[in-house]
Design an enzyme around this catalytic site. Structure first.
Site, mmCIF file in Angstrom:
data_model
loop_
_atom_site.group_PDB
_atom_site.id
_atom_site.type_symbol
_atom_site.label_atom_id
_atom_site.label_comp_id
_atom_site.label_asym_id
_atom_site.label_seq_id
_atom_site.Cartn_x
_atom_site.Cartn_y
_atom_site.Cartn_z
ATOM 1 N N ASP A 177 0.904 -1.141 0.000
ATOM 2 C CA ASP A 177 0.000 0.000 0.000
ATOM 3 C C ASP A 177 0.947 1.195 0.000
ATOM 4 O OD1 ASP A 177 -1.435 2.313 0.885
ATOM 5 O OD2 ASP A 177 -3.055 0.971 1.489
ATOM 6 N N HIS A 178 1.096 1.842 -1.141
ATOM 7 C CA HIS A 178 2.209 2.799 -1.237
ATOM 8 C C HIS A 178 2.025 3.999 -0.299
ATOM 9 C CE1 HIS A 178 -0.400 5.016 -4.008
ATOM 10 N NE2 HIS A 178 0.420 6.038 -3.940
ATOM 11 N N HIS A 240 -5.787 2.887 0.989
ATOM 12 C CA HIS A 240 -5.072 4.062 1.503
ATOM 13 C C HIS A 240 -5.821 4.806 2.609
ATOM 14 C CE1 HIS A 240 -2.956 3.064 -2.080
ATOM 15 N NE2 HIS A 240 -3.661 3.797 -2.915
#
Ligand code: BG6
Length: 489
Positions: A177-178, A240
């Site tokens: 999950d950047h 996010h």
């Protein structure tokens, strides 16, 4: 080990993510001396020679300014290409041969990273083949890095998880999950748990509400096909947005280990109030952009974009109110909103504190404002604390701001999210990756909402203009609780 050694296999080597994020991030790690011996095998369908592939890699790095290009040839020489058929065991055995060769040539200690950065429908198949065809039979560590989306809903995520778990145990799986690699998202924990002036106030006695906005200016661009099956809820909220909620709401972990942090996050998801059925539309608002103006030029509506149904029911905006039903947070709404084609590109968290018990300074005149702690995640990174103080001759009070801007050590931006996450994975630190339990709980939360939305066509779509901050209903969501969105522009 701070200078890891590994063979990195990137599936989807000719794709957008690899070119935009992975190669530049690896290059940064390389130029900073953070990698020891390594080699990269790029895997994709089309046929390319090693030289052509190396040229592509160099080109993708060259398009980033402020990267020192002097070590580019040395870097690119460690890149090899394998043209691959994801369903064919033959192709895996050729790949296995290449991997073994590189392993001994570069002395990589049998360490392997398998990075899946391509169409999600093949994630499971590839993982199974990696095991079946012997690519995971190595002496060193093996790790599977897997991009989003992790499934389309809870059911499909479970199927995918079962498939990859046949080949890799949970502790070898790194689900990206950047947002968890962003400097200021990582800072949430530090701000909370390293400052004695915040933690005692971090609860329902002192905080009135928390607002998380992640707005984008870009539209769906060329991703219409994917986005039509996703929408903002799956694309941004399931991962996010909920991850940021978990970091803001979690209890202090006993210590900063992967297990402790993840288990506190999981407990937040478990306390998240289920919103389903007829409640969905009072807790959540969906939007879809119409045409409008961005930087003074006209842009088309979502429904006019490529690969998008002209009567599309897909949401490009979501606002919602989340309640965390535990002792710390009972009664405190966490508002989230995210959307495409909005006025600004901005990710910010606003923590709004409760008012003083008595107003000595005439709030009506706008002289006193609630205390806010604003965490700026992007584009600028920093923290602002909104206080009230006396200024000049007046005996009254005026809002003032204390700001800290986080500039990277070399004056440039702090390391990119992907650079940090790749480095974490190479060192075996899974803290900033999502555990299966988090993924499963966030899907089950989101599934209740999509179920309602998919079955009820939203007649008002498109309901916000491109270049605005979303539909009016998103404002009303807070107004009915006596709040409003603090500006993020
Ligand atoms: C991705 C979504 O996960 O995040 C994209 O798929 C979105 O639709 C992107 O644009 C936003 O990321 P960032 O880092 O630009 O905020």
């Amino acid at each position: 080990n701070n200078r890891p050694t590994a063979l990195i296999m990137i599936f989807g080597a000719t794709g957008d993510l690899a070119r935009r994020k992975l190669y530049p991030s690896l290059y940064r790690l390389f130029t900073k001396g953070k990698l020891d011996r390594f080699a990269v095998v790029g895997v994709a369908r089309r046929s390319l020679t090693n030289e052509e592939f190396q040229d592509n890699v160099k080109e993708s790095i060259g398009s980033h300014d402020h990267l020192d290009e002097s070590k580019m040839d040395e870097f690119a020489s460690k890149f090899y290409y394998h043209s691959h058929d994801v369903t064919d065991s033959e192709s895996y055995s050729v790949l296995k041969g290449l991997a073994a060769e590189l392993d001994s040539h570069y002395r990589l200690d049998g360490n392997r990273i398998f990075y899946l950065a391509m169409a999600p429908e093949f994630f499971g198949t590839i993982a199974e083949h990696l095991k079946k065809d012997g690519l995971t039979d190595v002496e060193g560590f093996k790790r599977l890095v897997i991009e989003k989306p992790f499934g389309h809903d809870l059911e499909s995520a479970k199927v995918l998880n079962r498939q990859i778990r046949k080949a890799f145990p949970e502790n070898e799986i790194y689900r990206i999950d950047h947002y968890l690699g962003k400097e200021m998202v990582q800072n949430i924990e530090v701000i909370r748990f390293a400052n004695s002036i915040f933690e005692p106030l971090w609860n329902n006695r002192f905080i009135s509400n928390i607002q998380i906005t992640s707005s984008e200016v870009l539209g769906v661009e060329e991703r219409g096909r994917y986005y039509e099956t996703s929408g903002a809820l799956r694309d941004m909220v399931q991962n996010h947005m909920l991850q940021m909620v978990a970091l803001l709401a979690m209890e202090p972990p006993i210590r900063l280990t992967t297990e402790e942090i993840r288990s506190e996050k999981v407990r937040v998801f478990r306390a998240l109030r289920t919103v389903e059925g007829s409640d969905v539309n009072s807790y959540f608002v969906r939007g879809q952009y119409g045409k409008g103006k961005i930087n003074e030029s006209d842009v088309p509506a979502y429904r006019e974009q490529e690969m998008v149904d002209e009567a599309s029911n897909t949401e490009t905006f979501v606002a919602g109110k989340l309640m965390i039903d535990n002792f710390r947070w009972a009664g405190v709404p966490f508002y989230i909103r995210t959307g495409k084609r909005m006025e600004v590109k901005s990710t910010k968290i606003v923590v709004e504190f409760k008012e003083m018990p008595m107003d000595l300074y005439n709030r009506q005149e706008g002289s006193v404002s609630p205390n806010l702690l604003v965490i700026h995640i992007q584009p600028e990174e920093g923290i602002t604390l909104h206080l009230n103080a006396k200024k000049g001759q007046h005996s009254g009070s005026t809002p003032v701001k204390l700001s800290y801007a986080n500039k990277g050590i070399d004056g440039l931006n702090t390391p990119e999210a992907y650079e940090k996450l790749l480095y974490d994975c190479l060192r075996g630190d899974a803290t900033n990756f999502t555990h299966w339990d988090e993924v499963a709980l966030s899907w089950s939360f989101v599934d209740n909402i999509s179920e309602v939305w998919e079955n009820e066509k939203e007649a008002s779509f498109p309901n916000y203009e491109s270049g605005s901050m979303g539909p009016d209903a998103a404002e009303q969501l807070l107004e009915k609780d006596g709040f409003f969105w603090w500006p993020v522009t």
